[in-house]
Enzyme design. Structure first.
Site, PDB file in Angstrom:
ATOM      1  N   GLU A 164      -0.870  -8.693   4.889  1.00 26.23           N
ATOM      2  CA  GLU A 164      -0.627  -8.808   6.331  1.00 26.23           C
ATOM      3  C   GLU A 164      -1.911  -8.781   7.146  1.00 26.23           C
ATOM      4  O   GLU A 164      -1.889  -9.078   8.344  1.00 26.23           O
ATOM      5  CB  GLU A 164       0.348  -7.711   6.800  1.00 26.23           C
TER       6      GLU A 164
ATOM      7  N   CYS B 156       0.836  -1.200   0.000  1.00 27.06           N
ATOM      8  CA  CYS B 156       0.000   0.000   0.000  1.00 27.06           C
ATOM      9  C   CYS B 156       0.872   1.252   0.000  1.00 27.06           C
ATOM     10  O   CYS B 156       1.577   1.514  -0.968  1.00 27.06           O
ATOM     11  CB  CYS B 156      -0.965  -0.042   1.188  1.00 27.06           C
TER      12      CYS B 156
ATOM     13  N   HIS C 220      -3.509  -5.744   1.041  1.00 24.34           N
ATOM     14  CA  HIS C 220      -2.815  -5.967   2.310  1.00 24.34           C
ATOM     15  C   HIS C 220      -2.740  -7.444   2.715  1.00 24.34           C
ATOM     16  O   HIS C 220      -3.584  -7.915   3.477  1.00 24.34           O
ATOM     17  CB  HIS C 220      -3.536  -5.189   3.421  1.00 24.34           C
TER      18      HIS C 220
END
Lengths: 93, 270
Positions: free
Chosen positions: B224, B113, B222
């Protein structure tokens, strides 16, 4: 004291989503006759002392390498302008 | 700028025990002013079986790390352009030097990002991001296709594997000139591509790209945030059960260990 103005615009081939949104909002407020809007950035750089060719060259370098991203933007103008606030206040020292 | 070194508490992801043979993988996670997702990225590293090393943007040395993650957020408030100020942080210069494949092995670097935006501003990755074509902030689970499994960060995916991870951004529209796009396609450097809807108008539905050597990868969504059952996207096994993003982190750890297998189950767990 004069200052240096740098203007940066999105590249012509890059669709400018913000400009497009502004263009479509204008008629809602009764502003008609505008076929397109593109939104850019204006930077005002003040200089202590004289604006020499060396200062201008450094400004152009900063404009190309930091103030704009050449992938998406063009530096369309780098020029010296008088500061209107000080011009109105008369001379200084 | 020490961060709490919390260990995974929740979730039954079959995460490495913390004492696996791959514990040596030390993955730096950079924090800038305005970074949001550094703790999630560090947690993903730990769940994948690695050791997360907090890095501060003003540090002038990388220290003893085997890979680096530049996480998401709004570094410097996105002033000037997203990622434009962060690029000049002292640590970014060290990362750029270490990531240069001509200077040796080429440090694996992942930008997520805002981290992706920073890596493009730093010229470690081609292209740039502009405002989403619909002008709105979008937060949704997004399907991606992993199109290149030869990078350090995607080695454990299968070819063209579809994965679902969250997407959340306002300046996520990937743009590059026609010649660059052609080169990225020809060289197989579109690492992740949006599937189904294009959420932001990105050219060629590009969600993530790599450098030519494949050690530097950036993506807007994302991974994560999809590493732990109970906190990820919905998937076929249940609500919030998706952990597709975890493979990004296990991939780099296994790449560093010189192994093509996952975490070693016989790795000396107590």
């Amino acid at each position: 004291m004069p200052r240096i103005v740098v203007e940066v615009m999105p590249k012509p081939e890059i669709l400018d989503p913000q400009g497009k949104a502004i263009a479509s909002a204008l008629p809602h407020l009764g502003f008609r006759g505008f076929s397109a809007v593109r939104q850019g950035k204006r930077f005002e750089l003040s200089v202590d002392g004289e604006i020499t060719d060396a200062v201008l060259a450094q400004t152009r370098k900063a404009a190309a390498e930091m103030l704009s991203n050449p992938v998406i933007e063009d530096v369309v103008d780098v020029r010296v302008e008088d500061d209107p606030a000080e011009a109105g206040a008369g001379d200084e020292g | 700028m020490a961060q709490a070194s919390e260990t995974p508490l929740i979730g039954e992801t079959g995460s490495a025990s913390g004492e696996s043979a791959l514990d040596g993988a030390r993955i730096g996670v950079v924090t800038f002013p305005g970074t949001l997702d550094d703790r999630d990225a560090a947690r993903a590293v730990r769940i994948a079986g690695g050791t997360a090393v907090p890095l501060w943007h003003a540090d002038d040395a990388l220290g003893d790390v085997d890979a680096v993650i530049v996480p998401g957020g709004f570094s410097y408030g996105d002033y000037l352009r997203a990622g434009a100020i962060s690029r000049f942080a002292p640590l970014m210069r060290r990362i750029a030097e270490s990531a240069d494949p001509s200077a040796g092995a080429g440090l694996p670097v992942l930008g997520i990002c805002n981290g992706f935006q920073i890596l493009t501003e730093a010229h470690l990755l081609p292209g740039s991001m502009i405002k989403n074509d619909h002008l709105r902030f979008r937060c949704a689970d997004q399907v991606l296709r992993v199109e290149n499994t030869s990078t350090a960060w995607t080695a454990q995916f299968t070819d063209d594997e579809p994965i679902t991870v969250p997407l959340k951004n306002q300046d996520g529209q990937y743009v590059a000139d026609a010649a660059t796009l052609e080169q990225l396609e020809a060289e197989g450097r579109v690492t992740f591509r949006y599937v189904g809807t294009n959420p932001n108008g990105s050219r060629h539905d590009i969600a993530g790209v790599s450098n030519a050597a494949g050690n530097v990868v950036g993506l807007m969504p994302h991974p994560e945030h999809a590493v732990e059952a109970g906190f990820g996207p919905d998937d076929a096994t249940g609500m919030r059960s998706g952990t597709d993003g975890l493979t990004v982190f296990t991939s780099v750890i296994s790449s560093l260990a010189g192994s093509t297998a996952g975490p070693d189950p016989a790795g000396g767990a107590a």
